[in-house]
Design a protein around this motif. Sequence first.
Motif, PDB file in Angstrom:
ATOM      1  N   ILE A  55       0.843  -1.201   0.000  1.00  0.00           N
ATOM      2  CA  ILE A  55       0.000   0.000   0.000  1.00  0.00           C
ATOM      3  C   ILE A  55       0.878   1.251   0.000  1.00  0.00           C
ATOM      4  O   ILE A  55       0.583   2.220  -0.700  1.00  0.00           O
ATOM      5  CB  ILE A  55      -0.977   0.001   1.194  1.00  0.00           C
ATOM      6  CG1 ILE A  55      -1.999  -1.127   1.052  1.00  0.00           C
ATOM      7  CG2 ILE A  55      -1.693   1.353   1.303  1.00  0.00           C
ATOM      8  CD1 ILE A  55      -2.926  -1.291   2.250  1.00  0.00           C
ATOM      9  N   ILE A  56       1.959   1.227   0.765  1.00  0.00           N
ATOM     10  CA  ILE A  56       2.874   2.382   0.768  1.00  0.00           C
ATOM     11  C   ILE A  56       3.489   2.574  -0.614  1.00  0.00           C
ATOM     12  O   ILE A  56       3.566   3.695  -1.117  1.00  0.00           O
ATOM     13  CB  ILE A  56       3.980   2.233   1.838  1.00  0.00           C
ATOM     14  CG1 ILE A  56       3.377   2.312   3.242  1.00  0.00           C
ATOM     15  CG2 ILE A  56       5.052   3.316   1.653  1.00  0.00           C
ATOM     16  CD1 ILE A  56       4.389   2.162   4.371  1.00  0.00           C
ATOM     17  N   ILE A  57       3.905   1.494  -1.220  1.00  0.00           N
ATOM     18  CA  ILE A  57       4.506   1.589  -2.559  1.00  0.00           C
ATOM     19  C   ILE A  57       3.508   2.203  -3.539  1.00  0.00           C
ATOM     20  O   ILE A  57       3.851   3.092  -4.323  1.00  0.00           O
ATOM     21  CB  ILE A  57       5.000   0.199  -3.028  1.00  0.00           C
ATOM     22  CG1 ILE A  57       6.175  -0.236  -2.151  1.00  0.00           C
ATOM     23  CG2 ILE A  57       5.373   0.214  -4.509  1.00  0.00           C
ATOM     24  CD1 ILE A  57       6.542  -1.701  -2.264  1.00  0.00           C
ATOM     25  N   GLU A  58       2.254   1.761  -3.482  1.00  0.00           N
ATOM     26  CA  GLU A  58       1.221   2.298  -4.370  1.00  0.00           C
ATOM     27  C   GLU A  58       0.915   3.753  -4.025  1.00  0.00           C
ATOM     28  O   GLU A  58       0.706   4.581  -4.919  1.00  0.00           O
ATOM     29  CB  GLU A  58      -0.055   1.443  -4.287  1.00  0.00           C
ATOM     30  CG  GLU A  58      -1.149   1.876  -5.226  1.00  0.00           C
ATOM     31  CD  GLU A  58      -0.776   1.823  -6.710  1.00  0.00           C
ATOM     32  OE1 GLU A  58      -1.489   2.468  -7.508  1.00  0.00           O
ATOM     33  OE2 GLU A  58       0.213   1.155  -7.094  1.00  0.00           O
ATOM     34  N   PHE A  59       0.906   4.088  -2.739  1.00  0.00           N
ATOM     35  CA  PHE A  59       0.680   5.465  -2.301  1.00  0.00           C
ATOM     36  C   PHE A  59       1.756   6.385  -2.890  1.00  0.00           C
ATOM     37  O   PHE A  59       1.433   7.425  -3.481  1.00  0.00           O
ATOM     38  CB  PHE A  59       0.698   5.528  -0.761  1.00  0.00           C
ATOM     39  CG  PHE A  59       0.769   6.909  -0.202  1.00  0.00           C
ATOM     40  CD1 PHE A  59      -0.351   7.738  -0.210  1.00  0.00           C
ATOM     41  CD2 PHE A  59       1.943   7.389   0.358  1.00  0.00           C
ATOM     42  CE1 PHE A  59      -0.291   9.025   0.320  1.00  0.00           C
ATOM     43  CE2 PHE A  59       2.014   8.663   0.886  1.00  0.00           C
ATOM     44  CZ  PHE A  59       0.897   9.492   0.865  1.00  0.00           C
ATOM     45  N   LEU A  60       3.010   6.005  -2.765  1.00  0.00           N
ATOM     46  CA  LEU A  60       4.104   6.819  -3.299  1.00  0.00           C
ATOM     47  C   LEU A  60       3.985   6.959  -4.818  1.00  0.00           C
ATOM     48  O   LEU A  60       4.185   8.043  -5.370  1.00  0.00           O
ATOM     49  CB  LEU A  60       5.453   6.214  -2.913  1.00  0.00           C
ATOM     50  CG  LEU A  60       5.780   6.214  -1.421  1.00  0.00           C
ATOM     51  CD1 LEU A  60       7.043   5.403  -1.153  1.00  0.00           C
ATOM     52  CD2 LEU A  60       5.911   7.628  -0.882  1.00  0.00           C
ATOM     53  N   ARG A  61       3.648   5.869  -5.495  1.00  0.00           N
ATOM     54  CA  ARG A  61       3.501   5.895  -6.956  1.00  0.00           C
ATOM     55  C   ARG A  61       2.381   6.845  -7.371  1.00  0.00           C
ATOM     56  O   ARG A  61       2.556   7.682  -8.259  1.00  0.00           O
ATOM     57  CB  ARG A  61       3.226   4.483  -7.486  1.00  0.00           C
ATOM     58  CG  ARG A  61       3.217   4.411  -9.020  1.00  0.00           C
ATOM     59  CD  ARG A  61       2.689   3.093  -9.538  1.00  0.00           C
ATOM     60  NE  ARG A  61       1.254   2.945  -9.320  1.00  0.00           N
ATOM     61  CZ  ARG A  61       0.307   3.596  -9.999  1.00  0.00           C
ATOM     62  NH1 ARG A  61       0.629   4.461 -10.940  1.00  0.00           N
ATOM     63  NH2 ARG A  61      -0.971   3.398  -9.742  1.00  0.00           N
TER      64      ARG A  61
ATOM     65  N   ASN B  27       6.990  14.760  -5.085  1.00  0.00           N
ATOM     66  CA  ASN B  27       7.932  13.785  -4.543  1.00  0.00           C
ATOM     67  C   ASN B  27       7.592  13.623  -3.070  1.00  0.00           C
ATOM     68  O   ASN B  27       7.631  14.590  -2.309  1.00  0.00           O
ATOM     69  CB  ASN B  27       9.371  14.268  -4.700  1.00  0.00           C
ATOM     70  CG  ASN B  27       9.803  14.270  -6.140  1.00  0.00           C
ATOM     71  OD1 ASN B  27       9.579  13.292  -6.849  1.00  0.00           O
ATOM     72  ND2 ASN B  27      10.402  15.357  -6.590  1.00  0.00           N
ATOM     73  N   VAL B  28       7.240  12.406  -2.689  1.00  0.00           N
ATOM     74  CA  VAL B  28       6.825  12.119  -1.320  1.00  0.00           C
ATOM     75  C   VAL B  28       7.727  11.036  -0.755  1.00  0.00           C
ATOM     76  O   VAL B  28       8.085  10.086  -1.465  1.00  0.00           O
ATOM     77  CB  VAL B  28       5.342  11.653  -1.296  1.00  0.00           C
ATOM     78  CG1 VAL B  28       4.900  11.264   0.097  1.00  0.00           C
ATOM     79  CG2 VAL B  28       4.445  12.761  -1.844  1.00  0.00           C
ATOM     80  N   ILE B  29       8.116  11.200   0.512  1.00  0.00           N
ATOM     81  CA  ILE B  29       8.924  10.198   1.197  1.00  0.00           C
ATOM     82  C   ILE B  29       8.169   9.701   2.429  1.00  0.00           C
ATOM     83  O   ILE B  29       7.266  10.379   2.924  1.00  0.00           O
ATOM     84  CB  ILE B  29      10.296  10.760   1.618  1.00  0.00           C
ATOM     85  CG1 ILE B  29      10.129  11.929   2.598  1.00  0.00           C
ATOM     86  CG2 ILE B  29      11.132  11.158   0.410  1.00  0.00           C
ATOM     87  CD1 ILE B  29      11.403  12.345   3.317  1.00  0.00           C
ATOM     88  N   ILE B  30       8.564   8.555   2.911  1.00  0.00           N
ATOM     89  CA  ILE B  30       8.040   8.035   4.163  1.00  0.00           C
ATOM     90  C   ILE B  30       8.967   8.539   5.269  1.00  0.00           C
ATOM     91  O   ILE B  30      10.185   8.353   5.199  1.00  0.00           O
ATOM     92  CB  ILE B  30       7.971   6.490   4.146  1.00  0.00           C
ATOM     93  CG1 ILE B  30       7.091   6.022   2.991  1.00  0.00           C
ATOM     94  CG2 ILE B  30       7.487   5.950   5.493  1.00  0.00           C
ATOM     95  CD1 ILE B  30       5.688   6.604   2.969  1.00  0.00           C
ATOM     96  N   THR B  31       8.391   9.182   6.279  1.00  0.00           N
ATOM     97  CA  THR B  31       9.199   9.738   7.363  1.00  0.00           C
ATOM     98  C   THR B  31       9.175   8.875   8.612  1.00  0.00           C
ATOM     99  O   THR B  31      10.040   9.002   9.467  1.00  0.00           O
ATOM    100  CB  THR B  31       8.742  11.165   7.715  1.00  0.00           C
ATOM    101  OG1 THR B  31       7.366  11.137   8.100  1.00  0.00           O
ATOM    102  CG2 THR B  31       8.953  12.110   6.536  1.00  0.00           C
ATOM    103  N   ARG B  32       8.151   7.999   8.733  1.00  0.00           N
ATOM    104  CA  ARG B  32       8.108   7.101   9.888  1.00  0.00           C
ATOM    105  C   ARG B  32       7.109   5.984   9.624  1.00  0.00           C
ATOM    106  O   ARG B  32       6.020   6.226   9.116  1.00  0.00           O
ATOM    107  CB  ARG B  32       7.692   7.862  11.147  1.00  0.00           C
ATOM    108  CG  ARG B  32       7.546   6.967  12.365  1.00  0.00           C
ATOM    109  CD  ARG B  32       7.416   7.718  13.657  1.00  0.00           C
ATOM    110  NE  ARG B  32       6.275   8.602  13.693  1.00  0.00           N
ATOM    111  CZ  ARG B  32       5.565   8.845  14.786  1.00  0.00           C
ATOM    112  NH1 ARG B  32       5.880   8.298  15.932  1.00  0.00           N
ATOM    113  NH2 ARG B  32       4.552   9.670  14.754  1.00  0.00           N
TER     114      ARG B  32
END
Length: 154
Positions: free
Chosen positions: A13-19, A28-33
């Motif tokens: 889900i995170i991978i799809e969210f970033l995509r 450009n979005v990163i995961i911070t935690r």
Amino acid sequence: MSRAIAKFIRPEIIIEFLRQCKEETGLNVIITRTDTTLEEQTALYAQGRKSLDYVNQLRKQAGMELITEKENSYCVTWTMKSNHLPDSNGLSHAFDFGVIYNGKYITDIKADVDNDKIPDYVECALIGEKLGLKSGQRFSNPDFPHLEYKKEVN
């Protein structure tokens, strides 16, 4: 605290969210935690509620950087029952994200770097909701860069 996508209960889900953030908004979005230890959560919860000396003592014990009096003048979390705390399988049920623009982390939740008249953090939160996540923007104390896994997600 970890940023490891694999520590989230549904890393896909995170991978799809970033995509989708990149594809639909150009951001450009990163995961911070992803996950937080109990010691880290305790230190975060104390911030804004306890003295600077006590908060920094907790932060030091948790291996976190010390903060200033100004940083200790506001709360950064509203619960000790955070979904960042790992479940019995060692996985978190929440993640935080950040918008990057020109190589800089944007902390202003009202920022609109893509100039579409919608704050970037709101756009990303809405993408998370489309993916079945619960958005922190809907909390009584809004937390725009926060998304949680809901059990109904398949």
